[in-house]
Every structure is written in structure tokens, then in C-alpha cells.
Design a protein around this motif. Sequence first.
Motif, PDB file in Angstrom:
ATOM      1  N   TRP A  64      -7.320 -51.663  -7.640  1.00  0.00           N
ATOM      2  CA  TRP A  64      -8.324 -51.476  -6.590  1.00  0.00           C
ATOM      3  C   TRP A  64      -7.705 -51.512  -5.205  1.00  0.00           C
ATOM      4  O   TRP A  64      -6.772 -52.251  -4.950  1.00  0.00           O
ATOM      5  N   GLU A 110     -11.908 -48.471  -3.629  1.00  0.00           N
ATOM      6  CA  GLU A 110     -11.453 -47.360  -4.471  1.00  0.00           C
ATOM      7  C   GLU A 110     -10.740 -47.883  -5.712  1.00  0.00           C
ATOM      8  O   GLU A 110      -9.906 -48.790  -5.613  1.00  0.00           O
ATOM      9  N   CYS A 111     -11.035 -47.268  -6.846  1.00  0.00           N
ATOM     10  CA  CYS A 111     -10.324 -47.575  -8.073  1.00  0.00           C
ATOM     11  C   CYS A 111      -9.169 -46.577  -8.178  1.00  0.00           C
ATOM     12  O   CYS A 111      -9.381 -45.368  -8.151  1.00  0.00           O
ATOM     13  N   ASP A 153      -5.671 -43.322 -12.573  1.00  0.00           N
ATOM     14  CA  ASP A 153      -5.638 -41.860 -12.614  1.00  0.00           C
ATOM     15  C   ASP A 153      -6.698 -41.279 -13.544  1.00  0.00           C
ATOM     16  O   ASP A 153      -7.197 -40.179 -13.321  1.00  0.00           O
ATOM     17  N   ILE A 210      -9.999 -40.396 -14.724  1.00  0.00           N
ATOM     18  CA  ILE A 210     -11.279 -40.334 -14.005  1.00  0.00           C
ATOM     19  C   ILE A 210     -12.379 -41.057 -14.770  1.00  0.00           C
ATOM     20  O   ILE A 210     -13.165 -41.806 -14.189  1.00  0.00           O
ATOM     21  N   ALA A 223     -11.774 -44.808 -14.414  1.00  0.00           N
ATOM     22  CA  ALA A 223     -12.028 -45.249 -13.035  1.00  0.00           C
ATOM     23  C   ALA A 223     -13.529 -45.250 -12.762  1.00  0.00           C
ATOM     24  O   ALA A 223     -14.064 -46.186 -12.164  1.00  0.00           O
ATOM     25  N   ASN A 224     -14.211 -44.199 -13.219  1.00  0.00           N
ATOM     26  CA  ASN A 224     -15.651 -44.082 -12.954  1.00  0.00           C
ATOM     27  C   ASN A 224     -16.436 -45.184 -13.667  1.00  0.00           C
ATOM     28  O   ASN A 224     -17.376 -45.750 -13.099  1.00  0.00           O
ATOM     29  N   ARG A 252     -15.434 -48.157 -14.315  1.00  0.00           N
ATOM     30  CA  ARG A 252     -15.220 -49.398 -13.558  1.00  0.00           C
ATOM     31  C   ARG A 252     -16.017 -49.411 -12.260  1.00  0.00           C
ATOM     32  O   ARG A 252     -16.557 -50.438 -11.853  1.00  0.00           O
ATOM     33  N   VAL A 253     -16.064 -48.234 -11.616  1.00  0.00           N
ATOM     34  CA  VAL A 253     -16.801 -48.108 -10.358  1.00  0.00           C
ATOM     35  C   VAL A 253     -18.301 -48.353 -10.589  1.00  0.00           C
ATOM     36  O   VAL A 253     -18.959 -49.062  -9.818  1.00  0.00           O
ATOM     37  N   ILE A 289     -17.238 -40.861  -7.542  1.00  0.00           N
ATOM     38  CA  ILE A 289     -16.421 -40.650  -8.741  1.00  0.00           C
ATOM     39  C   ILE A 289     -15.507 -41.852  -8.989  1.00  0.00           C
ATOM     40  O   ILE A 289     -15.485 -42.411 -10.077  1.00  0.00           O
ATOM     41  N   HIS A 290     -14.752 -42.228  -7.984  1.00  0.00           N
ATOM     42  CA  HIS A 290     -13.767 -43.298  -8.191  1.00  0.00           C
ATOM     43  C   HIS A 290     -13.818 -44.345  -7.070  1.00  0.00           C
ATOM     44  O   HIS A 290     -12.836 -45.019  -6.790  1.00  0.00           O
ATOM     45  N   SER A 291     -14.953 -44.446  -6.408  1.00  0.00           N
ATOM     46  CA  SER A 291     -15.056 -45.403  -5.304  1.00  0.00           C
ATOM     47  C   SER A 291     -16.486 -45.892  -5.152  1.00  0.00           C
ATOM     48  O   SER A 291     -17.426 -45.256  -5.646  1.00  0.00           O
TER      49      SER A 291
END
Lengths: 212, 318
Positions: free
Chosen positions: A4, A17-18, A21, A23, A26-27, A29-30, A47-49
Motif C-alpha cells: 500500500w 493505492e494498492c 500488479d 488487478i 488489488a481490486n 483488497r481495495v 480499480i486499485h485505490s
Amino acid sequence: MKPWRIRPMGEAALLIECMLDDIAEANARVLALAKVLPAQWHPLPAIHSVLVRFDPLRYTQAEVQAHVRDALAQATPGALPPGQQVTIPVRYGGEDGPDLADAARRLGLAPDELIAQHTARPWRVLMIGFAPGFPYIGPLPASLTLPRRATPRAAVPAGSVAIAAGMTGIYPSQLPGGWHLIGKTQVTLFDPTREPPASLQPGDHVQFVAIA
Amino acid sequence: MLRVIAPGVLCTIQDLGRPDYQRFGVPIGGAMDRVACVIANRLVGNPITAACLEITAGGAAFEVLAPCVIAVTGGDLGATLNNRPLPAWTSALVRPGQHLAFEERRQGARAYLALAGGVDVPLVLGSHSTYLPGRFGGLDGRPLQMGDVIRPASSAFDPARLAGRVWPAPVDYAPLIRILPFHSLPGQPDLDDLTALPWRVGATSNRIGLRLEGARLHIERAGDLPSFGVFPGVIQLPPDGCPILLMADAQPTGGYPAIAVAIQADLHRAAQLMPGDEVRFAWTTRAAAIAAWRALNALLDSPIDMDDGIALAAAAQG
């Protein structure tokens, strides 16, 4: 904590931001993080934040940051409530999907193969953004990944189902847009008189089904 | 109660917007100049969340249909009542048959007209604000047009108590926006030109954002970043190198690199810029941004002065 990055965005917001790589990972987790952050900071998952906005006269940046770190410790994607399963009927090609043939050709597929892949399994709603109720759905495999069109359209019809940049989306209303239009659905995705106003939410699973 | 005789360039109903619906793709929206909107409401005794008219540039005119207490704040659009100058930042009782006009832009871009009781339109997603691209909020999601009738949500007011209230603390509309750094990308462009030179507000600027013309800021990689949350004040840099200062109706997410963020205390200044106007940016610090926000909030809490002459006249004639 490693994946993060937390950065101030002006004096009244933080962007979390996560950095993974993958997606999909990361998504997940977000979305788990956004669920456990306090509503008064308006957590906005992308998407990733996640963006949080706060009144700097009520909270110091350090307080918000500390709270976010605690939330990251609690937020595990496994704890996410399972999203709804939503079926979206789509008429592919023809006037409903004017870019189907061209997109298929660029991907080295027959139009039917593109449709078969698009309907092969459910995809996850990664975020809602761009316009009221517009879902970013995916991630799509490399075999369905195309860059956006060189020239965006000034008016994409409501209900258009489109692909671009490794994702698929549905235009909830007539909007300008640069994605490749492969079909159209009659499903209403956004209605400001409903609560919640958007029928899809991040974490939902969308199964596209081809109809005649 | 007012009837729209002419809407002018653009007239919409706005309040403080929808802070809680960005995750559904809905912009925050609301008044571009939230400072002027809050003060207009305070002058007529409304809660600060009441709906006002946001009148853009000039050419708007209204006929008074029923007595009401109004206040005009924000940009100076040459407000007149029956062809006589109407004092701004002051509440006034208006009477049936009177003609309220905003003839031409003198300073600023947007005037706010508050009505005691607030403008009566339905709440959509918790706000009265008109979101034009989404065609919802305000009056059927559209700009006001000739013939529309603007009704107060409540008419229980005492003109003697509400007319003649004068705003005591001038609002600073200097065309200078203080900014804090933000880097979306490792290959951050050289931003010296952002603060060294004045910028001109571009013709395609609107409630979504101000397009800034002047230098071209070169950026290594622009375009397809994964979208992330943005809000009014964020300065984006699209591939053409002309920055965009996001404003009230900005989409909640964006994929262009963000290069700086305007401090919240200066957004009302940006709201009063029109295409062709010049604006400058200056780097500031987080501490200075918070101090400016505290000062602006203190200003909005100012006790309101009474002009007893206007109040007594309103009571006598009301």
C-alpha cells in the motif's frame, strides 16, 4: 503494509493505492478496505485505490492516516460479503454493437468467438465511475484486451456494452465514449430515484448472456 | 415566488451537492461558489443547505409573483430591481409586479439568488442540485427556462426580521489559486510554467472543469492510467498538455494524471472565472491551506449585521 501507498491529495483528501500488479487481487483488497473506512470520509473505491475526503479542521492528516493503517490491518478480501450475481442479456453485433466485427478482427477472433469469450464466465464489477452507474467490469483476459478507439464517439447510446483496456463496461445513459461497442442491453443501470441509484456495485458478478 | 422571464446564459438550482454518492458514479455537484451560496442562504435566514439559483453570466430576469425576501451574492451581474441597482450581499423584500434583472457581467461569473424558505424542488439523492449531464436534480434536471415558477419551500417568514440583513465580511475573489503538489506519475512534467505564467480560462470550460490555456505542459506518459478518485480542485493534465481544474460537476473518477490540487479555500475564486479570464497559480503549504480553510469557515460564521432602516421599511410596507 508493503503493497500500500498512502499519499495526501491536497489538504483534505488521501489517496490509498494498492501497489499489487494483479488487478483482480488489488481490486479485492481495495473493496475490502473501502467497506471498513468510516462513511464520513466518503471512501471512494476505484480499480486499485481508495480516495478518502475529510475536513482538515476536524481530523489531522496523521489521524486519518493512522485510522487507514488500522483499517488495512482489519480489511481482508476474504471478509467481503459475496457480491450479487447479475445476469445482463445482450444483443451482440449489428446496430446494437457496431464495433463487434472490427474489434473481433483486431483481436484475431471471429465475432462469434468474441461473443463466446465475453459470455464464457461471470466477470467482477471492479468500480463504478466515469458517469453515474457506469460499471468497469473485468479484468478481461489478454485475448479480449484492446486499447480504446483512436477517436471517441460524441454520443454512445444508452445500454451499449463495450470493451477497452482489459475491461468491459455498460453505458448507463447516452454519453461520449471511446470504448468498442459490441452489443446493447435493455437493463436500467442507473435511476436517481432509487436508493441505491446504481443497480451494480463493486464486487458484484456480472454474467453476460447473448440474446437474439 | 418568482417567474423566470429570461434565464440568461445559464440558470440552475443548486445547493451544497451530493457528497455521499461518488461510489455510484455521481459527482459532488452543487453550487460552483459554495461560499456565495452559503452566505445568500444565511442572509435570508435559511439553513445553509437550502437550494438557491445559480445565475451564470448575464441576461437573466425574473418577475416577482408573491412577496418574498431575497438576497443576491457572488459575482456582480449588475442586479437591478425595477431598473434600480439592487444592493448585493443584503437581504431585501420584493413585491408582486417587481422586475428583478441581472443585466450584464461586471465582475465574477456566477451570482446566487436565495429565497427565504429555499427553492422548492424535490430532493434527488439527498440534494436539490441540478446535474445537467445526468438530467436529474433541480427542476427536472434541466436549466431554468422562460415561464418557470420558482416557489419557496416555506413561506413562514417575518420580513421585518429577514429584510435588511447585510453581510459584514467581504469575500476575496482574487484570481489567484493556491495549489499543493501531487504526482500521479514518476515522469512528472516540469511544472515551473504552472506558477510562472498566467493562464487563460478556455472557451469549453463549464461546471465540470476549467480548461486552462497558456503554456503546454509536457508529460512523458499521459492517458491510460487506471482511474482513481478525484474531486473539485484536482488539476488534471490530459495528453494535449492543457491542464484542467476540476470543478463542482467533475466525474468522481479520472484517468488523466493529476499534477496538483487547488486548496479548498480557493475554489470559490475559481468558480467566479469565465472563459477569457486570466488566473494564476501559486504553490502553498499544507499548513497554509488549513489556515486558509479555517479563516474561510470563520468568515462564513460571521454574525450578520442589520440595516434597521431597510428592515423597518419592509415591515411597514410588507
